[in-house]
Design a protein around this motif. Structure first.
Motif, PDB file in Angstrom:
ATOM      1  N   VAL A 324       0.844  -1.342   0.104  1.00 18.40           N
ATOM      2  CA  VAL A 324      -0.096  -0.117   0.095  1.00 18.40           C
ATOM      3  C   VAL A 324       0.826   1.268   0.061  1.00 18.40           C
ATOM      4  N   TYR A 325       0.403   2.246  -0.562  1.00 17.96           N
ATOM      5  CA  TYR A 325       0.979   3.730  -0.487  1.00 17.96           C
ATOM      6  C   TYR A 325      -0.082   4.638   0.184  1.00 17.96           C
ATOM      7  N   VAL A 326       0.529   5.884   0.890  1.00 19.05           N
ATOM      8  CA  VAL A 326      -0.241   6.713   1.453  1.00 19.05           C
ATOM      9  C   VAL A 326       0.230   8.230   0.829  1.00 19.05           C
ATOM     10  N   LYS A 327      -0.673   8.915   0.392  1.00 15.05           N
ATOM     11  CA  LYS A 327      -0.596  10.407   0.120  1.00 15.05           C
ATOM     12  C   LYS A 327      -0.954  11.041   1.379  1.00 15.05           C
ATOM     13  N   HIS A 328      -0.287  11.930   1.902  1.00 11.88           N
ATOM     14  CA  HIS A 328      -0.480  12.672   2.973  1.00 11.88           C
ATOM     15  C   HIS A 328      -0.172  14.161   3.139  1.00 11.88           C
ATOM     16  N   SER A 329      -1.223  15.012   3.738  1.00 12.24           N
ATOM     17  CA  SER A 329      -0.608  16.347   3.738  1.00 12.24           C
ATOM     18  C   SER A 329      -1.138  16.576   5.049  1.00 12.24           C
ATOM     19  N   ILE A 330      -0.388  16.930   6.249  1.00 15.67           N
ATOM     20  CA  ILE A 330      -0.686  17.234   7.390  1.00 15.67           C
ATOM     21  C   ILE A 330       0.276  18.608   7.912  1.00 15.67           C
ATOM     22  N   SER A 331      -0.727  19.438   7.940  1.00  7.73           N
ATOM     23  CA  SER A 331       0.080  20.792   8.452  1.00  7.73           C
ATOM     24  C   SER A 331      -0.749  21.664   9.509  1.00  7.73           C
ATOM     25  N   PHE A 332       0.280  22.234  10.308  1.00 11.98           N
ATOM     26  CA  PHE A 332      -0.198  23.199  11.208  1.00 11.98           C
ATOM     27  C   PHE A 332       0.328  24.313  11.284  1.00 11.98           C
ATOM     28  N   LYS A 333      -0.497  25.492  11.422  1.00  2.67           N
ATOM     29  CA  LYS A 333       0.207  26.822  11.333  1.00  2.67           C
ATOM     30  C   LYS A 333       0.517  27.468  12.436  1.00  2.67           C
ATOM     31  N   GLU A 334       1.465  28.224  12.615  1.00  2.00           N
ATOM     32  CA  GLU A 334       1.943  28.839  13.657  1.00  2.00           C
ATOM     33  C   GLU A 334       1.056  29.841  14.184  1.00  2.00           C
ATOM     34  N   ASN A 335       0.851  30.157  15.621  1.00  2.00           N
ATOM     35  CA  ASN A 335      -0.227  30.899  16.161  1.00  2.00           C
ATOM     36  C   ASN A 335      -1.489  30.753  15.576  1.00  2.00           C
ATOM     37  N   SER A 336      -1.863  29.642  15.165  1.00  2.00           N
ATOM     38  CA  SER A 336      -3.245  29.654  14.617  1.00  2.00           C
ATOM     39  C   SER A 336      -4.093  28.484  15.156  1.00  2.00           C
ATOM     40  N   SER A 337      -5.292  28.438  15.444  1.00  2.00           N
ATOM     41  CA  SER A 337      -6.114  27.377  16.402  1.00  2.00           C
ATOM     42  C   SER A 337      -6.596  26.454  15.137  1.00  2.00           C
ATOM     43  N   CYS A 338      -6.040  26.163  14.007  1.00  2.00           N
ATOM     44  CA  CYS A 338      -6.487  25.066  13.198  1.00  2.00           C
ATOM     45  C   CYS A 338      -5.530  24.602  12.422  1.00  2.00           C
ATOM     46  N   GLY A 339      -5.789  23.342  11.668  1.00  2.00           N
ATOM     47  CA  GLY A 339      -4.586  22.784  10.696  1.00  2.00           C
ATOM     48  C   GLY A 339      -5.362  21.887   9.826  1.00  2.00           C
ATOM     49  N   ARG A 340      -4.597  21.612   8.908  1.00  2.00           N
ATOM     50  CA  ARG A 340      -5.254  20.665   7.908  1.00  2.00           C
ATOM     51  C   ARG A 340      -4.820  19.503   7.924  1.00  2.00           C
ATOM     52  N   PHE A 341      -5.581  18.343   7.532  1.00  2.00           N
ATOM     53  CA  PHE A 341      -5.452  17.015   7.627  1.00  2.00           C
ATOM     54  C   PHE A 341      -6.005  16.428   6.291  1.00  2.00           C
ATOM     55  N   ASP A 342      -5.037  15.681   5.579  1.00  2.00           N
ATOM     56  CA  ASP A 342      -5.498  15.093   4.359  1.00  2.00           C
ATOM     57  C   ASP A 342      -4.512  14.116   3.943  1.00  2.00           C
ATOM     58  N   ILE A 343      -5.318  12.840   4.061  1.00  2.00           N
ATOM     59  CA  ILE A 343      -4.648  11.358   3.542  1.00  2.00           C
ATOM     60  C   ILE A 343      -5.438  10.725   2.731  1.00  2.00           C
ATOM     61  N   THR A 344      -4.570   9.932   1.781  1.00  2.00           N
ATOM     62  CA  THR A 344      -5.360   9.288   0.701  1.00  2.00           C
ATOM     63  C   THR A 344      -4.758   7.884   0.738  1.00  2.00           C
ATOM     64  N   GLN A 411      -5.666  24.082  20.454  1.00  2.00           N
ATOM     65  CA  GLN A 411      -5.694  24.883  21.582  1.00  2.00           C
ATOM     66  C   GLN A 411      -5.255  26.253  21.069  1.00  2.00           C
ATOM     67  N   SER A 412      -5.914  27.472  21.487  1.00  2.00           N
ATOM     68  CA  SER A 412      -5.641  28.705  20.954  1.00  2.00           C
ATOM     69  C   SER A 412      -4.609  28.968  21.989  1.00  2.00           C
ATOM     70  N   GLY A 413      -3.682  29.518  21.250  1.00  2.00           N
ATOM     71  CA  GLY A 413      -2.083  30.226  21.887  1.00  2.00           C
ATOM     72  C   GLY A 413      -1.212  29.028  22.214  1.00  2.00           C
ATOM     73  N   ALA A 414      -1.754  27.622  21.925  1.00  2.00           N
ATOM     74  CA  ALA A 414      -0.476  26.757  22.173  1.00  2.00           C
ATOM     75  C   ALA A 414       0.519  26.744  21.022  1.00  2.00           C
ATOM     76  N   PRO A 415       1.576  26.429  21.384  1.00  2.00           N
ATOM     77  CA  PRO A 415       2.917  26.343  20.154  1.00  2.00           C
ATOM     78  C   PRO A 415       2.540  25.230  19.122  1.00  2.00           C
ATOM     79  N   LYS A 416       2.792  25.575  18.076  1.00  2.00           N
ATOM     80  CA  LYS A 416       2.549  24.639  16.940  1.00  2.00           C
ATOM     81  C   LYS A 416       3.515  23.325  17.245  1.00  2.00           C
ATOM     82  N   PRO A 417       2.809  22.228  16.945  1.00  2.00           N
ATOM     83  CA  PRO A 417       3.584  20.911  17.064  1.00  2.00           C
ATOM     84  C   PRO A 417       4.905  20.821  16.557  1.00  2.00           C
ATOM     85  N   GLU A 418       5.651  20.276  17.297  1.00  2.00           N
ATOM     86  CA  GLU A 418       7.195  20.266  16.541  1.00  2.00           C
ATOM     87  C   GLU A 418       7.257  19.169  15.613  1.00  2.00           C
ATOM     88  N   GLU A 419       6.303  18.033  15.492  1.00  2.00           N
ATOM     89  CA  GLU A 419       6.470  17.108  14.482  1.00  2.00           C
ATOM     90  C   GLU A 419       4.977  16.741  14.177  1.00  2.00           C
TER      91      GLU A 419
END
Length: 468
Positions: A324-344, A411-419
Protein backbone atom coordinates in the motif's frame (compact mmCIF):
# COMPACT_ATOMS: atom_id res chain seq x y z
CA UNK A 1 21.04 -42.32 32.91
CA UNK A 2 17.42 -42.96 31.91
CA UNK A 3 16.30 -39.84 33.79
CA UNK A 4 18.93 -37.74 32.03
CA UNK A 5 17.79 -38.97 28.60
CA UNK A 6 14.16 -38.21 29.47
CA UNK A 7 15.00 -34.69 30.56
CA UNK A 8 17.13 -34.16 27.45
CA UNK A 9 14.28 -35.20 25.13
CA UNK A 10 11.83 -32.95 26.97
CA UNK A 11 14.07 -29.91 26.71
CA UNK A 12 14.78 -30.77 23.07
CA UNK A 13 11.03 -30.43 22.38
CA UNK A 14 10.68 -27.12 24.20
CA UNK A 15 13.15 -25.02 22.23
CA UNK A 16 13.85 -24.13 18.63
CA UNK A 17 16.84 -25.39 16.66
CA UNK A 18 18.54 -22.02 17.04
CA UNK A 19 18.97 -22.63 20.77
CA UNK A 20 19.81 -26.32 20.85
CA UNK A 21 23.58 -26.02 20.53
CA UNK A 22 23.70 -23.73 23.55
CA UNK A 23 21.52 -26.05 25.62
CA UNK A 24 23.49 -29.12 24.53
CA UNK A 25 26.68 -27.40 25.69
CA UNK A 26 25.07 -26.66 29.06
CA UNK A 27 23.97 -30.27 29.47
CA UNK A 28 27.40 -31.59 28.49
CA UNK A 29 29.17 -29.30 30.90
CA UNK A 30 26.85 -30.33 33.71
CA UNK A 31 26.92 -34.12 33.25
CA UNK A 32 29.18 -34.71 36.24
CA UNK A 33 26.94 -32.57 38.44
CA UNK A 34 23.85 -34.54 37.49
CA UNK A 35 25.55 -37.75 38.56
CA UNK A 36 26.54 -36.26 41.92
CA UNK A 37 22.88 -35.69 42.83
CA UNK A 38 20.89 -32.81 44.33
CA UNK A 39 23.78 -31.39 46.31
CA UNK A 40 25.80 -30.56 43.19
CA UNK A 41 26.18 -26.86 42.47
CA UNK A 42 28.05 -26.64 39.15
CA UNK A 43 24.76 -26.61 37.23
CA UNK A 44 24.14 -23.19 38.74
CA UNK A 45 26.95 -21.76 36.69
CA UNK A 46 25.20 -22.69 33.46
CA UNK A 47 21.84 -21.40 34.68
CA UNK A 48 20.04 -24.45 33.30
CA UNK A 49 19.77 -26.22 36.66
CA UNK A 50 17.44 -23.60 38.09
CA UNK A 51 15.58 -22.39 35.08
CA UNK A 52 12.16 -21.05 36.15
CA UNK A 53 11.48 -20.54 39.83
CA UNK A 54 8.01 -18.94 39.70
CA UNK A 55 5.43 -17.70 37.20
CA UNK A 56 3.02 -14.78 37.59
CA UNK A 57 0.13 -13.98 35.25
CA UNK A 58 -0.74 -10.27 35.16
CA UNK A 59 -3.61 -8.56 33.35
CA UNK A 60 -3.54 -5.14 31.70
CA UNK A 61 -4.85 -3.51 34.90
CA UNK A 62 -1.76 -4.64 36.77
CA UNK A 63 -3.52 -7.32 38.83
CA UNK A 64 -1.67 -10.58 39.54
CA UNK A 65 -4.50 -13.06 39.13
CA UNK A 66 -2.50 -16.31 39.15
CA UNK A 67 0.88 -17.42 40.48
CA UNK A 68 2.70 -20.74 40.39
CA UNK A 69 5.86 -21.63 42.31
CA UNK A 70 7.92 -24.71 41.51
CA UNK A 71 10.28 -24.37 44.48
CA UNK A 72 10.01 -21.96 47.40
CA UNK A 73 7.41 -19.19 47.27
CA UNK A 74 8.63 -15.88 45.81
CA UNK A 75 6.81 -12.81 47.09
CA UNK A 76 4.58 -10.89 44.68
CA UNK A 77 6.64 -7.80 45.52
CA UNK A 78 9.24 -8.99 42.98
CA UNK A 79 6.75 -7.89 40.29
CA UNK A 80 7.18 -4.26 41.42
CA UNK A 81 10.28 -4.11 39.22
CA UNK A 82 8.14 -5.25 36.28
CA UNK A 83 5.48 -2.62 37.03
CA UNK A 84 8.16 0.11 37.12
CA UNK A 85 9.41 -0.95 33.68
CA UNK A 86 5.81 -1.07 32.44
CA UNK A 87 5.19 2.54 33.51
CA UNK A 88 8.30 3.72 31.65
CA UNK A 89 7.34 1.91 28.42
CA UNK A 90 5.48 3.81 25.72
CA UNK A 91 3.04 0.91 25.25
CA UNK A 92 2.59 -2.63 26.53
CA UNK A 93 4.56 -4.19 23.69
CA UNK A 94 7.65 -2.15 24.58
CA UNK A 95 8.10 -3.52 28.10
CA UNK A 96 11.65 -5.01 28.24
CA UNK A 97 11.40 -8.82 28.02
CA UNK A 98 14.33 -9.23 30.46
CA UNK A 99 14.51 -7.19 33.67
CA UNK A 100 17.35 -7.53 36.16
CA UNK A 101 16.57 -7.15 39.89
CA UNK A 102 18.97 -7.38 42.88
CA UNK A 103 18.21 -11.08 43.47
CA UNK A 104 16.29 -12.30 40.39
CA UNK A 105 15.78 -11.91 36.66
CA UNK A 106 12.26 -11.31 35.34
CA UNK A 107 11.67 -12.69 31.84
CA UNK A 108 8.25 -11.98 30.34
CA UNK A 109 6.10 -12.19 27.24
CA UNK A 110 2.88 -10.35 26.31
CA UNK A 111 0.13 -12.50 24.81
CA UNK A 112 -3.59 -11.81 24.37
CA UNK A 113 -3.58 -8.82 26.75
CA UNK A 114 -1.82 -10.85 29.47
CA UNK A 115 1.73 -10.73 30.78
CA UNK A 116 3.46 -14.04 31.57
CA UNK A 117 6.23 -13.03 34.00
CA UNK A 118 8.73 -15.72 35.04
CA UNK A 119 11.16 -15.36 37.94
CA UNK A 120 14.68 -16.69 37.38
CA UNK A 121 17.32 -16.92 40.13
CA UNK A 122 20.41 -17.43 37.94
CA UNK A 123 21.45 -16.48 34.42
CA UNK A 124 19.83 -18.55 31.66
CA UNK A 125 19.59 -18.08 27.87
CA UNK A 126 16.58 -15.70 27.73
CA UNK A 127 15.19 -17.18 24.49
CA UNK A 128 15.01 -20.55 26.25
CA UNK A 129 12.58 -19.13 28.81
CA UNK A 130 10.69 -16.99 26.29
CA UNK A 131 10.08 -20.04 24.09
CA UNK A 132 8.75 -21.97 27.08
CA UNK A 133 6.39 -19.13 28.07
CA UNK A 134 5.00 -19.04 24.53
CA UNK A 135 4.44 -22.81 24.78
CA UNK A 136 2.43 -22.23 27.97
CA UNK A 137 0.28 -19.58 26.27
CA UNK A 138 -0.21 -21.82 23.21
CA UNK A 139 -1.30 -24.69 25.47
CA UNK A 140 -3.90 -22.53 27.21
CA UNK A 141 -5.18 -21.44 23.78
CA UNK A 142 -5.39 -25.06 22.65
CA UNK A 143 -7.13 -26.31 25.80
CA UNK A 144 -9.58 -23.48 26.48
CA UNK A 145 -10.14 -21.98 23.01
CA UNK A 146 -8.67 -18.66 24.16
CA UNK A 147 -5.81 -17.47 26.34
CA UNK A 148 -7.74 -14.94 28.41
CA UNK A 149 -8.02 -14.07 32.08
CA UNK A 150 -11.61 -15.34 32.20
CA UNK A 151 -10.74 -18.69 30.56
CA UNK A 152 -7.78 -19.23 32.90
CA UNK A 153 -9.86 -18.42 36.01
CA UNK A 154 -12.69 -20.70 34.86
CA UNK A 155 -10.23 -23.60 34.44
CA UNK A 156 -7.80 -22.80 37.23
CA UNK A 157 -7.48 -26.44 38.39
CA UNK A 158 -6.51 -27.61 34.90
CA UNK A 159 -4.13 -24.65 34.58
CA UNK A 160 -2.20 -25.75 37.68
CA UNK A 161 -2.20 -29.37 36.49
CA UNK A 162 -0.77 -28.28 33.12
CA UNK A 163 1.92 -26.10 34.69
CA UNK A 164 2.89 -28.98 36.98
CA UNK A 165 3.41 -31.27 33.97
CA UNK A 166 5.01 -28.71 31.67
CA UNK A 167 7.78 -27.79 34.09
CA UNK A 168 9.45 -30.19 36.52
CA UNK A 169 11.87 -28.72 39.06
CA UNK A 170 12.76 -25.90 36.70
CA UNK A 171 13.08 -28.06 33.57
CA UNK A 172 10.61 -28.20 30.65
CA UNK A 173 9.10 -31.67 30.76
CA UNK A 174 5.98 -32.18 28.61
CA UNK A 175 5.28 -29.31 26.22
CA UNK A 176 3.74 -31.12 23.25
CA UNK A 177 -0.05 -30.96 22.93
CA UNK A 178 -0.36 -34.70 22.15
CA UNK A 179 1.38 -35.73 25.36
CA UNK A 180 -0.40 -33.18 27.53
CA UNK A 181 -3.85 -34.18 26.30
CA UNK A 182 -3.18 -37.80 27.26
CA UNK A 183 -1.88 -36.72 30.66
CA UNK A 184 -4.59 -34.11 31.33
CA UNK A 185 -7.86 -34.34 29.44
CA UNK A 186 -9.14 -31.05 27.94
CA UNK A 187 -12.18 -29.59 29.72
CA UNK A 188 -15.69 -30.35 28.45
CA UNK A 189 -19.08 -29.64 30.00
CA UNK A 190 -19.84 -33.35 30.40
CA UNK A 191 -16.45 -34.10 31.96
CA UNK A 192 -16.83 -31.18 34.39
CA UNK A 193 -20.23 -32.50 35.52
CA UNK A 194 -18.90 -36.05 35.95
CA UNK A 195 -15.86 -34.81 37.89
CA UNK A 196 -18.02 -32.75 40.24
CA UNK A 197 -20.31 -35.73 40.95
CA UNK A 198 -17.69 -38.47 41.22
CA UNK A 199 -14.84 -36.40 42.60
CA UNK A 200 -12.50 -37.60 39.85
CA UNK A 201 -9.98 -35.39 38.05
CA UNK A 202 -8.86 -34.70 34.48
CA UNK A 203 -5.50 -36.41 35.04
CA UNK A 204 -5.07 -39.56 32.93
CA UNK A 205 -4.43 -42.98 34.47
CA UNK A 206 -1.78 -44.18 32.01
CA UNK A 207 1.53 -42.83 30.76
CA UNK A 208 1.18 -41.20 27.28
CA UNK A 209 2.29 -43.47 24.47
CA UNK A 210 4.45 -40.69 23.03
CA UNK A 211 6.60 -40.64 26.15
CA UNK A 212 7.71 -44.20 25.44
CA UNK A 213 8.62 -43.74 21.76
CA UNK A 214 11.41 -42.01 19.87
CA UNK A 215 8.73 -39.71 18.36
CA UNK A 216 7.46 -38.07 21.56
CA UNK A 217 5.42 -35.39 19.76
CA UNK A 218 3.03 -37.92 18.19
CA UNK A 219 0.73 -40.30 20.04
CA UNK A 220 0.33 -43.87 18.80
CA UNK A 221 -2.80 -45.42 17.28
CA UNK A 222 -4.19 -42.28 15.62
CA UNK A 223 -7.19 -42.99 13.37
CA UNK A 224 -9.33 -40.67 11.25
CA UNK A 225 -12.22 -41.29 8.87
CA UNK A 226 -11.22 -38.31 6.72
CA UNK A 227 -7.47 -37.91 6.44
CA UNK A 228 -6.56 -34.25 5.95
CA UNK A 229 -3.46 -32.06 6.02
CA UNK A 230 -3.81 -28.26 5.95
CA UNK A 231 -1.07 -25.63 5.96
CA UNK A 232 -1.52 -21.89 6.61
CA UNK A 233 1.28 -19.63 5.36
CA UNK A 234 0.87 -16.41 7.36
CA UNK A 235 3.19 -13.45 6.76
CA UNK A 236 3.37 -10.13 8.60
CA UNK A 237 5.15 -7.20 7.00
CA UNK A 238 6.91 -4.66 9.23
CA UNK A 239 7.87 -1.44 7.47
CA UNK A 240 8.76 2.20 8.01
CA UNK A 241 7.99 4.55 5.11
CA UNK A 242 9.43 8.09 5.19
CA UNK A 243 7.76 11.35 4.14
CA UNK A 244 8.75 10.97 0.50
CA UNK A 245 7.38 7.42 0.27
CA UNK A 246 10.79 5.71 0.32
CA UNK A 247 11.20 2.53 2.34
CA UNK A 248 13.42 3.08 5.40
CA UNK A 249 12.98 -0.42 6.78
CA UNK A 250 11.08 -3.50 5.60
CA UNK A 251 10.99 -7.03 6.91
CA UNK A 252 8.65 -10.00 6.68
CA UNK A 253 7.97 -12.31 9.62
CA UNK A 254 6.33 -15.54 8.48
CA UNK A 255 5.00 -18.76 9.97
CA UNK A 256 3.60 -21.98 8.57
CA UNK A 257 0.91 -23.39 10.85
CA UNK A 258 -0.25 -26.94 10.22
CA UNK A 259 -3.42 -28.85 11.04
CA UNK A 260 -2.66 -32.54 10.50
CA UNK A 261 -5.36 -35.16 10.95
CA UNK A 262 -3.81 -38.28 9.47
CA UNK A 263 -4.12 -41.89 10.58
CA UNK A 264 -1.18 -44.06 11.55
CA UNK A 265 2.40 -42.80 11.36
CA UNK A 266 2.68 -40.74 8.14
CA UNK A 267 6.04 -39.41 6.98
CA UNK A 268 5.61 -36.10 5.11
CA UNK A 269 7.84 -34.08 2.78
CA UNK A 270 6.91 -30.46 2.04
CA UNK A 271 8.80 -28.66 -0.73
CA UNK A 272 8.73 -25.02 -1.90
CA UNK A 273 9.14 -23.26 -5.23
CA UNK A 274 11.69 -20.80 -3.80
CA UNK A 275 12.94 -21.84 -0.34
CA UNK A 276 16.21 -19.90 -0.60
CA UNK A 277 14.54 -16.59 0.25
CA UNK A 278 13.91 -17.70 3.85
CA UNK A 279 16.21 -16.37 6.59
CA UNK A 280 16.51 -17.31 10.28
CA UNK A 281 14.23 -20.33 10.03
CA UNK A 282 13.08 -21.83 13.33
CA UNK A 283 11.77 -25.41 13.18
CA UNK A 284 9.43 -27.64 15.10
CA UNK A 285 11.49 -30.49 16.65
CA UNK A 286 9.81 -33.00 14.30
CA UNK A 287 11.67 -31.65 11.25
CA UNK A 288 14.78 -33.45 10.01
CA UNK A 289 17.25 -30.60 9.97
CA UNK A 290 19.95 -32.27 7.86
CA UNK A 291 17.60 -32.76 4.93
CA UNK A 292 16.57 -29.11 5.09
CA UNK A 293 20.25 -28.10 5.03
CA UNK A 294 21.05 -30.27 2.02
CA UNK A 295 17.83 -30.14 -0.04
CA UNK A 296 15.72 -27.29 1.41
CA UNK A 297 12.86 -29.76 1.92
CA UNK A 298 10.83 -30.08 5.12
CA UNK A 299 10.79 -33.79 6.00
CA UNK A 300 8.94 -34.80 9.19
CA UNK A 301 6.60 -37.14 11.02
CA UNK A 302 3.98 -34.63 12.16
CA UNK A 303 2.31 -34.20 15.55
CA UNK A 304 -1.41 -34.93 15.60
CA UNK A 305 -3.58 -31.80 15.34
CA UNK A 306 -2.53 -28.15 15.26
CA UNK A 307 1.09 -27.05 15.55
CA UNK A 308 3.56 -24.50 14.18
CA UNK A 309 5.80 -26.15 11.61
CA UNK A 310 8.29 -23.33 11.03
CA UNK A 311 8.73 -19.62 11.54
CA UNK A 312 11.00 -17.55 9.31
CA UNK A 313 12.12 -14.08 8.32
CA UNK A 314 12.68 -12.34 4.99
CA UNK A 315 14.93 -9.35 5.60
CA UNK A 316 16.36 -8.42 2.21
CA UNK A 317 14.59 -5.16 1.35
CA UNK A 318 14.69 -5.77 -2.38
CA UNK A 319 12.51 -8.87 -1.76
CA UNK A 320 9.94 -7.06 0.42
CA UNK A 321 7.11 -5.64 -1.67
CA UNK A 322 5.18 -2.78 -0.04
CA UNK A 323 1.49 -3.45 -0.81
CA UNK A 324 0.00 0.00 0.00
CA UNK A 325 0.97 3.66 -0.38
CA UNK A 326 -0.30 6.76 1.41
CA UNK A 327 -0.50 10.32 0.07
CA UNK A 328 -0.58 12.70 3.03
CA UNK A 329 -0.68 16.39 3.79
CA UNK A 330 -0.82 17.28 7.48
CA UNK A 331 -0.01 20.88 8.41
CA UNK A 332 -0.27 23.10 11.48
CA UNK A 333 0.07 26.88 11.22
CA UNK A 334 2.04 28.97 13.70
CA UNK A 335 -0.16 30.99 16.12
CA UNK A 336 -3.31 29.49 14.63
CA UNK A 337 -6.11 27.46 16.18
CA UNK A 338 -6.57 25.16 13.21
CA UNK A 339 -4.68 22.87 10.88
CA UNK A 340 -5.23 20.74 7.79
CA UNK A 341 -5.44 16.95 7.58
CA UNK A 342 -5.57 15.08 4.26
CA UNK A 343 -4.62 11.44 3.60
CA UNK A 344 -5.38 9.10 0.70
CA UNK A 345 -4.54 5.39 0.67
CA UNK A 346 -4.18 3.12 -2.36
CA UNK A 347 -2.80 -0.25 -3.53
CA UNK A 348 0.84 -0.42 -4.60
CA UNK A 349 1.88 -4.05 -5.14
CA UNK A 350 -0.92 -6.47 -4.34
CA UNK A 351 -0.34 -9.02 -7.13
CA UNK A 352 -3.96 -8.75 -8.25
CA UNK A 353 -5.35 -9.52 -4.79
CA UNK A 354 -7.81 -7.35 -2.84
CA UNK A 355 -6.42 -5.46 0.16
CA UNK A 356 -9.03 -5.58 2.93
CA UNK A 357 -9.45 -4.85 6.62
CA UNK A 358 -7.57 -1.57 6.31
CA UNK A 359 -7.40 0.53 9.47
CA UNK A 360 -5.36 3.73 9.90
CA UNK A 361 -4.51 4.82 13.45
CA UNK A 362 -2.96 8.24 14.16
CA UNK A 363 -1.77 9.52 17.55
CA UNK A 364 -2.40 13.25 17.17
CA UNK A 365 -0.43 15.90 19.15
CA UNK A 366 -1.71 16.88 22.60
CA UNK A 367 -2.71 20.39 21.43
CA UNK A 368 -5.42 18.92 19.16
CA UNK A 369 -8.89 19.51 20.64
CA UNK A 370 -11.07 18.00 17.93
CA UNK A 371 -11.14 17.03 14.26
CA UNK A 372 -13.82 17.83 11.70
CA UNK A 373 -13.21 15.44 8.82
CA UNK A 374 -15.03 13.90 5.87
CA UNK A 375 -14.27 10.51 4.35
CA UNK A 376 -15.05 9.03 0.94
CA UNK A 377 -15.07 5.49 2.36
CA UNK A 378 -15.47 3.86 5.74
CA UNK A 379 -15.86 5.71 9.03
CA UNK A 380 -13.58 7.47 11.51
CA UNK A 381 -13.54 8.21 15.23
CA UNK A 382 -11.45 10.67 17.24
CA UNK A 383 -11.00 10.35 20.99
CA UNK A 384 -10.33 13.85 22.43
CA UNK A 385 -8.93 12.32 25.63
CA UNK A 386 -6.33 9.95 24.18
CA UNK A 387 -5.95 12.06 20.97
CA UNK A 388 -6.20 8.90 18.85
CA UNK A 389 -7.77 9.07 15.37
CA UNK A 390 -8.98 5.74 13.98
CA UNK A 391 -10.12 5.40 10.36
CA UNK A 392 -11.77 2.10 9.47
CA UNK A 393 -11.38 1.99 5.70
CA UNK A 394 -12.36 -1.60 4.76
CA UNK A 395 -11.45 -2.76 1.23
CA UNK A 396 -9.63 -0.73 -1.40
CA UNK A 397 -11.25 -0.40 -4.81
CA UNK A 398 -8.73 0.98 -7.36
CA UNK A 399 -11.48 2.85 -9.23
CA UNK A 400 -12.05 5.25 -6.30
CA UNK A 401 -9.30 5.57 -3.70
CA UNK A 402 -10.44 6.24 -0.11
CA UNK A 403 -9.48 9.59 1.44
CA UNK A 404 -9.96 11.38 4.74
CA UNK A 405 -9.64 15.15 4.89
CA UNK A 406 -10.75 18.18 6.89
CA UNK A 407 -9.85 20.64 9.65
CA UNK A 408 -7.98 20.09 12.92
CA UNK A 409 -8.98 22.28 15.89
CA UNK A 410 -6.06 23.25 18.16
CA UNK A 411 -5.77 24.89 21.56
CA UNK A 412 -5.66 28.65 21.08
CA UNK A 413 -2.31 30.16 21.97
CA UNK A 414 -0.58 26.78 22.14
CA UNK A 415 2.73 26.45 20.27
CA UNK A 416 2.79 24.66 16.95
CA UNK A 417 3.46 20.88 17.28
CA UNK A 418 7.15 20.16 16.79
CA UNK A 419 6.55 17.21 14.47
CA UNK A 420 3.77 15.64 12.46
CA UNK A 421 2.18 12.40 13.67
CA UNK A 422 2.94 9.02 12.12
CA UNK A 423 0.30 6.82 10.48
CA UNK A 424 0.00 3.23 11.71
CA UNK A 425 -1.68 1.02 9.13
CA UNK A 426 -3.29 -2.41 9.44
CA UNK A 427 -4.41 -4.50 6.45
CA UNK A 428 -4.91 -8.05 5.27
CA UNK A 429 -4.50 -9.74 1.88
CA UNK A 430 -6.02 -13.19 1.41
CA UNK A 431 -4.40 -15.90 -0.72
CA UNK A 432 -1.09 -14.06 -1.02
CA UNK A 433 2.31 -14.52 0.61
CA UNK A 434 3.92 -11.13 0.06
CA UNK A 435 7.43 -12.67 0.09
CA UNK A 436 6.55 -14.80 -2.94
CA UNK A 437 6.88 -18.07 -1.01
CA UNK A 438 4.86 -20.88 -2.61
CA UNK A 439 4.38 -24.50 -1.63
CA UNK A 440 5.38 -26.82 -4.46
CA UNK A 441 4.07 -30.20 -3.28
CA UNK A 442 3.37 -32.39 -0.27
CA UNK A 443 4.33 -36.07 -0.44
CA UNK A 444 3.40 -38.73 2.10
CA UNK A 445 5.21 -42.00 2.82
CA UNK A 446 4.58 -44.84 5.24
CA UNK A 447 0.80 -45.02 4.73
CA UNK A 448 -1.24 -46.26 1.76
CA UNK A 449 -4.26 -43.91 1.81
CA UNK A 450 -4.37 -40.62 -0.12
CA UNK A 451 -4.99 -37.61 2.14
CA UNK A 452 -6.76 -34.38 1.25
CA UNK A 453 -4.21 -31.54 1.16
CA UNK A 454 -4.73 -27.78 1.26
CA UNK A 455 -2.62 -24.62 1.53
CA UNK A 456 -3.87 -21.14 2.44
CA UNK A 457 -1.85 -17.89 2.22
CA UNK A 458 -2.46 -14.71 4.24
CA UNK A 459 -0.49 -11.46 4.40
CA UNK A 460 -1.06 -9.02 7.26
CA UNK A 461 0.47 -5.76 8.41
CA UNK A 462 2.66 -6.02 11.47
CA UNK A 463 4.20 -2.74 12.60
CA UNK A 464 3.57 -0.76 9.43
CA UNK A 465 4.28 2.94 9.89
CA UNK A 466 4.16 5.88 7.49
CA UNK A 467 5.89 9.06 8.63
CA UNK A 468 4.38 12.41 7.60
Amino acid sequence: MTDRVGVFEAVNQAISWALRLRVLAAFSASSASVQRGPGAESLTGTGVGKMIHSLFLINCSGDIFLEKHWKSVVSQSVCDYFFEAQEKAADVENVPPVISTPHHYLISIYRDKLFFVSVIQTEVPPLFVIEFLHRVADTFQDYFGECSEAAIKDNVVIVYELLEEMLDNGFPLATESNILKELIKPPTILRSVVNSITGSSNVGDTLPTGQLSNIPWRRAGVKYTNNEAYFDVVEEIDAIIDKSGSTVFAEIQGVIDACIKLSGMPDLSLSFMNPRLLDDVSFHPCIRFKRWESERVLSFIPPDGNFRLISYRVSSQNLVAIPVYVKHSISFKENSSCGRFDITIGPKQNMGKTIEGITVTVHMPKVVLNMNLTTTQGSYTFDPVTKVLTWDVGKITPQKLPSLKGLVNLQSGAPKPEENPSLNIQFKIQQLAISGLKVNRLDMYGEKYKPFKGVKYVTKAGKFQVRT
